[in-house]
Design an enzyme around this catalytic site. Sequence first.
Site, PDB file in Angstrom:
ATOM      1  N   SER A   1       0.868  -1.184   0.000  1.00  0.00           N
ATOM      2  CA  SER A   1       0.000   0.000   0.000  1.00  0.00           C
ATOM      3  C   SER A   1       0.897   1.224   0.000  1.00  0.00           C
ATOM      4  O   SER A   1       2.063   1.145   0.400  1.00  0.00           O
ATOM      5  CB  SER A   1      -0.883   0.013   1.251  1.00  0.00           C
ATOM      6  OG  SER A   1      -1.517   1.270   1.432  1.00  0.00           O
TER       7      SER A   1
ATOM      8  N   TYR B   1      -2.086  -0.603  10.330  1.00  0.00           N
ATOM      9  CA  TYR B   1      -2.243  -0.977   8.925  1.00  0.00           C
ATOM     10  C   TYR B   1      -0.961  -0.675   8.152  1.00  0.00           C
ATOM     11  O   TYR B   1      -0.430  -1.533   7.436  1.00  0.00           O
ATOM     12  CB  TYR B   1      -3.414  -0.228   8.303  1.00  0.00           C
ATOM     13  CG  TYR B   1      -3.569  -0.492   6.817  1.00  0.00           C
ATOM     14  CD1 TYR B   1      -4.021  -1.721   6.368  1.00  0.00           C
ATOM     15  CD2 TYR B   1      -3.241   0.484   5.879  1.00  0.00           C
ATOM     16  CE1 TYR B   1      -4.147  -1.986   5.009  1.00  0.00           C
ATOM     17  CE2 TYR B   1      -3.372   0.237   4.517  1.00  0.00           C
ATOM     18  CZ  TYR B   1      -3.822  -1.004   4.089  1.00  0.00           C
ATOM     19  OH  TYR B   1      -3.932  -1.248   2.740  1.00  0.00           O
TER      20      TYR B   1
END
Length: 250
Positions: A143, A156
């Site tokens: 990501s 995350y």
Amino acid sequence: MTSNITDKVVIITGASSGIGEATAKLLAAKGAKVVLGARRADKLKAIADAIVKAGGEAAYQVLDVTSQADNDAIVKLAKDRFGKLDAIFLNAGVMPVSPLSAMKTDEWHQMVDVNIKGVLNGVAAVLPTFTTQKSGHIIANSSVAGLKAYPGGAVYGGTKWFVRDFMEVLRMESAMEGTGIRTAVVYPAAINTELLTTITDEGSAKGMEGLYAQYGISPDRIASVVAFALDLPADTTVNEFTVGPASQPW
């Protein structure tokens, strides 16, 4: 003209929607034999049926990436059904972002289990096969949060930074050991998938909805990057891809 994707057998995790579904359909259309894994059997069946109806080849199996046995089983399915295994796209992930002060510790552990342990389990499942045959391609979804820190994304982002480091060391060790295993990491920005539905913190959900409404792009964009990586000649590799809208300086 035949591409390098034709007849490749590719496992895709998190294949029941979003990036996984888009990638499965694109690779199958390009001649790959895709093996789909995710937790929702009904979704997997519908996608596999659509691929076969369109003239492609697909198999599927329920897969919980946090289970090593499940990961080993889908590798066995690929080899039993199609006779070999060429690549895996480690796509499964969850993103219940929130401020640390919200103390959503169960969600912290869920992200570690899926986003980190899921990658470890997938690599452990394919590594013996790829090492023995001295070829194989491991592609993982990280990501932009694995490249830059964002408020609300401590855990995350941490899981996605792990993916970046782990895959780079895997690349280095594969080169040192002469196993012929290629790697690639994709760093998506705001991609319009079901990830937003995993956010339970109200403030974070509202902020992310606004961000995705402005900058969100189609999962097809990631699918095309995965296809590009797989289509590269065996003696060529690109290790990292950052994918986002041109208007946003991620």
